[in-house]
Scaffold this motif. Structure first.
Motif, PDB file in Angstrom:
ATOM      1  N   LEU A 175       0.835  -1.203   0.000  1.00  0.00           N
ATOM      2  CA  LEU A 175       0.000   0.000   0.000  1.00  0.00           C
ATOM      3  C   LEU A 175       0.869   1.252   0.000  1.00  0.00           C
ATOM      4  CD1 LEU A 175      -2.813   1.452   0.469  1.00  0.00           C
ATOM      5  CD2 LEU A 175      -2.256   1.319   2.900  1.00  0.00           C
ATOM      6  N   GLU A 176       1.854   1.294   0.889  1.00  0.00           N
ATOM      7  CA  GLU A 176       2.701   2.480   0.991  1.00  0.00           C
ATOM      8  C   GLU A 176       3.487   2.702  -0.293  1.00  0.00           C
ATOM      9  OE1 GLU A 176       4.976   1.742   4.494  1.00  0.00           O
ATOM     10  OE2 GLU A 176       3.392   2.418   5.863  1.00  0.00           O
ATOM     11  N   GLN A 177       3.931   1.622  -0.929  1.00  0.00           N
ATOM     12  CA  GLN A 177       4.634   1.766  -2.205  1.00  0.00           C
ATOM     13  C   GLN A 177       3.713   2.334  -3.281  1.00  0.00           C
ATOM     14  OE1 GLN A 177       6.303  -2.066  -3.126  1.00  0.00           O
ATOM     15  NE2 GLN A 177       7.996  -1.850  -1.668  1.00  0.00           N
ATOM     16  N   GLU A 178       2.468   1.859  -3.315  1.00  0.00           N
ATOM     17  CA  GLU A 178       1.503   2.367  -4.302  1.00  0.00           C
ATOM     18  C   GLU A 178       1.242   3.854  -4.086  1.00  0.00           C
ATOM     19  OE1 GLU A 178      -0.202   1.021  -6.849  1.00  0.00           O
ATOM     20  OE2 GLU A 178       0.695  -0.977  -6.727  1.00  0.00           O
ATOM     21  N   ILE A 179       1.090   4.254  -2.809  1.00  0.00           N
ATOM     22  CA  ILE A 179       0.833   5.669  -2.517  1.00  0.00           C
ATOM     23  C   ILE A 179       2.053   6.505  -2.867  1.00  0.00           C
ATOM     24  CG2 ILE A 179       0.257   7.317  -0.718  1.00  0.00           C
ATOM     25  CD1 ILE A 179      -1.231   5.111   0.740  1.00  0.00           C
ATOM     26  N   ASP A 180       3.246   6.011  -2.519  1.00  0.00           N
ATOM     27  CA  ASP A 180       4.473   6.737  -2.863  1.00  0.00           C
ATOM     28  C   ASP A 180       4.584   6.937  -4.361  1.00  0.00           C
ATOM     29  OD1 ASP A 180       5.203   6.903  -0.225  1.00  0.00           O
ATOM     30  OD2 ASP A 180       6.549   5.180  -0.274  1.00  0.00           O
ATOM     31  N   ASP A 181       4.281   5.898  -5.135  1.00  0.00           N
ATOM     32  CA  ASP A 181       4.354   6.001  -6.594  1.00  0.00           C
ATOM     33  C   ASP A 181       3.348   7.027  -7.116  1.00  0.00           C
ATOM     34  OD1 ASP A 181       6.305   4.085  -6.576  1.00  0.00           O
ATOM     35  OD2 ASP A 181       4.971   2.436  -7.131  1.00  0.00           O
ATOM     36  N   TYR A 285      -5.153  13.402  -1.692  1.00  0.00           N
ATOM     37  CA  TYR A 285      -3.914  14.026  -2.153  1.00  0.00           C
ATOM     38  C   TYR A 285      -4.245  14.956  -3.320  1.00  0.00           C
ATOM     39  CZ  TYR A 285       0.587  14.600  -4.463  1.00  0.00           C
ATOM     40  OH  TYR A 285       1.705  15.132  -5.042  1.00  0.00           O
ATOM     41  N   PRO A 286      -3.717  16.188  -3.324  1.00  0.00           N
ATOM     42  CA  PRO A 286      -2.707  16.740  -2.415  1.00  0.00           C
ATOM     43  C   PRO A 286      -3.268  17.622  -1.308  1.00  0.00           C
ATOM     44  CG  PRO A 286      -2.865  18.092  -4.369  1.00  0.00           C
ATOM     45  CD  PRO A 286      -3.897  17.019  -4.523  1.00  0.00           C
ATOM     46  N   ASN A 287      -4.587  17.767  -1.226  1.00  0.00           N
ATOM     47  CA  ASN A 287      -5.171  18.735  -0.292  1.00  0.00           C
ATOM     48  C   ASN A 287      -4.906  18.403   1.177  1.00  0.00           C
ATOM     49  OD1 ASN A 287      -6.221  20.111  -2.489  1.00  0.00           O
ATOM     50  ND2 ASN A 287      -8.170  19.033  -2.437  1.00  0.00           N
ATOM     51  N   ASP A 288      -4.935  17.108   1.520  1.00  0.00           N
ATOM     52  CA  ASP A 288      -4.838  16.721   2.930  1.00  0.00           C
ATOM     53  C   ASP A 288      -3.467  16.184   3.326  1.00  0.00           C
ATOM     54  OD1 ASP A 288      -7.524  17.375   3.248  1.00  0.00           O
ATOM     55  OD2 ASP A 288      -8.175  15.390   2.606  1.00  0.00           O
ATOM     56  N   GLY A 289      -2.512  16.241   2.431  1.00  0.00           N
ATOM     57  CA  GLY A 289      -1.178  15.768   2.772  1.00  0.00           C
ATOM     58  C   GLY A 289      -0.340  15.569   1.531  1.00  0.00           C
ATOM     59  N   GLN A 290       0.988  15.683   1.717  1.00  0.00           N
ATOM     60  CA  GLN A 290       1.904  15.579   0.585  1.00  0.00           C
ATOM     61  C   GLN A 290       2.736  14.300   0.616  1.00  0.00           C
ATOM     62  OE1 GLN A 290       1.998  17.980  -1.869  1.00  0.00           O
ATOM     63  NE2 GLN A 290       0.267  18.928  -0.816  1.00  0.00           N
ATOM     64  N   ALA A 293       2.718   9.018   4.895  1.00  0.00           N
ATOM     65  CA  ALA A 293       2.476   8.983   6.339  1.00  0.00           C
ATOM     66  C   ALA A 293       1.415   9.999   6.752  1.00  0.00           C
ATOM     67  CB  ALA A 293       3.782   9.228   7.096  1.00  0.00           C
ATOM     68  N   THR A 294       1.507  11.206   6.199  1.00  0.00           N
ATOM     69  CA  THR A 294       0.543  12.259   6.552  1.00  0.00           C
ATOM     70  C   THR A 294      -0.859  11.904   6.074  1.00  0.00           C
ATOM     71  OG1 THR A 294       2.290  13.922   6.406  1.00  0.00           O
ATOM     72  CG2 THR A 294       0.018  14.717   6.350  1.00  0.00           C
ATOM     73  N   LEU A 295      -0.971  11.412   4.860  1.00  0.00           N
ATOM     74  CA  LEU A 295      -2.285  11.053   4.321  1.00  0.00           C
ATOM     75  C   LEU A 295      -2.932   9.933   5.142  1.00  0.00           C
ATOM     76  CD1 LEU A 295      -1.348  11.167   0.551  1.00  0.00           C
ATOM     77  CD2 LEU A 295      -3.028  12.651   1.674  1.00  0.00           C
ATOM     78  N   ALA A 299      -6.378  10.394   7.392  1.00  0.00           N
ATOM     79  CA  ALA A 299      -7.545   9.532   7.184  1.00  0.00           C
ATOM     80  C   ALA A 299      -7.881   8.773   8.461  1.00  0.00           C
ATOM     81  CB  ALA A 299      -7.265   8.551   6.046  1.00  0.00           C
ATOM     82  N   ASP A 300      -6.860   8.343   9.179  1.00  0.00           N
ATOM     83  CA  ASP A 300      -7.060   7.653  10.456  1.00  0.00           C
ATOM     84  C   ASP A 300      -7.747   8.567  11.465  1.00  0.00           C
ATOM     85  OD1 ASP A 300      -6.965   5.806  12.460  1.00  0.00           O
ATOM     86  OD2 ASP A 300      -4.816   5.972  12.824  1.00  0.00           O
ATOM     87  N   ALA A 301      -7.305   9.828  11.509  1.00  0.00           N
ATOM     88  CA  ALA A 301      -7.919  10.784  12.444  1.00  0.00           C
ATOM     89  C   ALA A 301      -9.393  11.009  12.118  1.00  0.00           C
ATOM     90  CB  ALA A 301      -7.161  12.110  12.392  1.00  0.00           C
ATOM     91  N   ALA A 302      -9.706  11.113  10.827  1.00  0.00           N
ATOM     92  CA  ALA A 302     -11.105  11.287  10.433  1.00  0.00           C
ATOM     93  C   ALA A 302     -11.935  10.066  10.816  1.00  0.00           C
ATOM     94  CB  ALA A 302     -11.197  11.543   8.931  1.00  0.00           C
TER      95      ALA A 302
END
Length: 598
Positions: A175-181, A285-290, A293-295, A299-302
């Motif tokens: 998942l993290e690799q997909e988001i990074d890409d 992305y990109p409104n809620d994080g760049q 980890a931030t994204l 989403a977890d906080a929401a």
């Protein structure tokens, strides 16, 4: 020659038949090729036997051998280059061995002449050539097989790392690799952070195996509801994350609502129908994080906000509203490993006897220093520890460390006081709590009567029968019990009368009110006077905590309190600091009768 007139047509027909079989049934390739290898090996072996033992001596045996056996290497290559033809490989090895035995037999039966010497020499050349080819081919195939095996293992490990073994969904790493890409390509996408509501109840009531069935079915429903370009991953426990590519925020919200409906359908587990729901938090992305980890954190906080407000809903991250909640969620996750990472430590605050001035008790207090966020307030992390269940192992560690520290002070510095340890209601409710106290005392060697457990009123009003049994067991061991923050809870006189409690602590809020005219200190005076009077009637000791001024100290002395603690005497101290004070003589304060004489 006669052999050729029979063998070659027979071999030709046989090869054509095998070709036809292979064309009609490709799935039988292994069997067909193995049969082909066996047929050709029998042909070449028969030819060799005929030449050596039945062919007239005056014919050109060597020429026949050169022409006939030119094609043997093709058999080796055919049998060895197809990995699955293990039987064919054995056939070729047996074939070469039999050829060698036939050649040795020929050499043994025939005397060395000019004609037979040439045949033997030709045989030796042929066998050496075959042996060399066979050995090199075997070595090459072995090397290729090892490479193939290593590649297969690497591919398998890669697949395992990137796949959740329970559900078959991509793992957190994938998942993290997909988001990074996607971030690297600056591609617009949204994250749905999904948590299954009530999943813990499934595990607790039906077992983890049933819980696994629910998670697998949950994953299947996610797969069925997503487009091919989207990605669903399980990142741990009952938490899933979905990556939605290209859709607008409104479309993502609609999709999240549809997922919510699909996931709320009953789950059939072992003949029972379970009704579950889900809480979904969204970040984009990109409104809620760049970055990834931030994204994920947003989403977890929401999602966590949905949990707090009733569950079974969808919510988009809002930076203005979720900042503090996000920090709480982050700290909740960080606290899971705080003990293992040695981020927790204990400090100790002296409690003084107001008649003798001696440091009669020391309260153990827990502190958390995070490497990035610094010192975290106990008022922040204690509720986190209780809600996550981490308070149980942490509380056990605190109890053991406090007992060992008290034994050290007792043994090396002659301190005869009591160590007090705060006990969470959740920790106290554990079935093995009394046994854990016993083990801590045995481990440390501290006498039981030198340990005092501080419980809140909420801890002792739940399950009265169980509480009374636990407290009576602790009393029989010699452990003392104190009610902390007395006056802020139910303040029931019944449990003070019926339970083996030896001491009560007046909450610091009453002490603060004594020096605050705007808070109507007369009420605080009346309450403290009543608490002390009740304690005297029930033969209980009284501790006043939160003493910060000399005026407050004089006031609680006047009320008849037995002990006092607070910043007026000492702030919570590191063990080494308190040890140094003990090394220079036991710290004390001036008792009230000396104060009056002065």
């Amino acid at each position: 020659m006669p052999f050729d007139r029979v063998a070659y047509p027979t071999l030709t027909v046989g090869l054509l038949v095998l070709e036809l079989v292979l064309w009609l049934s490709p799935k039988n390739m292994d069997k067909t090729v193995t049969t082909l290898v066996l047929t050709t090996c029998l042909f070449f072996l028969g030819k060799l036997v005929y030449l050596l033992y039945f062919f007239p001596a005056d014919h050109a045996v060597q020429m026949e051998m050169t022409e006939s056996f030119f094609w043997i290497p093709a058999v080796y290559v055919l049998s060895l280059f197809i990995p699955s033809l293990k039987v064919a490989r054995n056939i070729t090895v047996s074939f070469f061995t039999t050829m060698t035995l036939c050649s040795v037999g020929y050499a043994a039966l025939n005397a060395w002449t000019l004609q037979t010497g040439g045949v033997v020499f030709a045989l030796i050349q042929m066998l050496l050539a075959n042996l060399t080819l066979l050995a090199l081919t075997h070595a090459f195939i072995g090397y290729k097989d090892r490479l193939s095996s290593m590649a297969t293992q690497a591919e398998t490990l890669q697949r395992l790392v990137h796949t959740d073994l329970l559900t078959g969904l991509p793992s957190r790493l994938r998942l993290e690799q997909e988001i990074d890409d996607a971030v690297t390509r600056d591609e617009t996408f949204s994250l749905l952070f999904i948590d299954v509501d009530g999943f813990k109840m499934v595990n607790d009531t039906m077992g983890h195996s049933a819980g696994d069935d629910v998670l697998r079915e949950f994953a299947n429903r996610l797969r069925g509801a997503l487009k091919n370009r989207d990605l669903a991953a399980r990142i741990g426990g009952d938490e899933f994350v979905v990556v939605i590519r290209g859709d607008s925020p409104a479309q993502v919200t609609v999709l999240a609502q549809q997922l919510l409906v699909g996931l709320s359908l009953p789950f059939s587990v072992r003949g029972q129908h379970l009704q579950l729901s889900a809480s979904i938090g969204i970040s984009a992305y990109p409104n809620d994080g760049q970055d990834t980890a931030t994204l994920l954190r947003h989403a977890d906080a929401a999602m966590y906000q949905i949990k707090r407000t009733g569950r079974n809903g969808v919510r988009r991250f809002d930076a203005a509203l979720d900042a503090e909640l996000e920090r709480t969620v982050l700290l909740s996750r960080e606290f899971q490993s705080a003990l293992a990472r040695e981020q927790l430590r204990l400090v100790y605050q002296p409690i003084y006897h107001l008649d003798t001035g001696e440091m009669s008790k020391v309260e153990t207090l827990l502190r958390w220093t995070h490497p990035e966020h610094g010192d975290i307030s106990p008022g922040t992390f204690i509720p986190i520890a209780e809600s996550s269940g981490q308070i149980v192992p942490v509380g056990r560690w605190v109890l053991e460390q406090a007992c060992m520290q008290a034994r050290s002070w007792r043994e090396h510095y002659g301190w005869a006081g009591t160590i007090t340890v705060n006990v969470s209601p959740i920790q106290f409710a554990q079935p093995r709590f009394v046994e854990e106290v016993r083990q801590a005392l045995l481990l440390s060697g501290l006498p039981a009567h030198k340990l005092e457990l501080e419980l809140t009123e909420n801890a002792v009003i739940q399950s009265p029968a169980l509480v009374q049994a636990a407290l009576c067991s602790l009393q029989r061991m010699g452990v003392q019990i104190t009610i902390d923050d007395f006056g802020t809870g139910y303040s029931s006189l019944a449990y003070l009368r019926d339970l083996p409690i030896g001491c009560i602590k007046i909450d610091r809020s009453f002490i603060e009110d004594l020096a605050a005219p705007r808070r109507a200190p007369q009420y605080a005076v009346a309450l403290i006077t009543a608490i002390v009077s009740i304690a005297r009637t029930l033969d209980l000791q009284v501790v006043a905590e939160g003493i910060e001024t000399q005026a407050q100290l004089e006031a609680v002395r006047g009320f008849g309190c037995d002990f006092a603690q607070g910043y007026h005497f000492a702030r919570p101290l590191e063990a080494a600091v308190l040890t140094e004070l003990l090394d220079h003589g036991q710290p004390s304060v001036q008792p009230h009768w000396q104060k009056r004489l002065n």
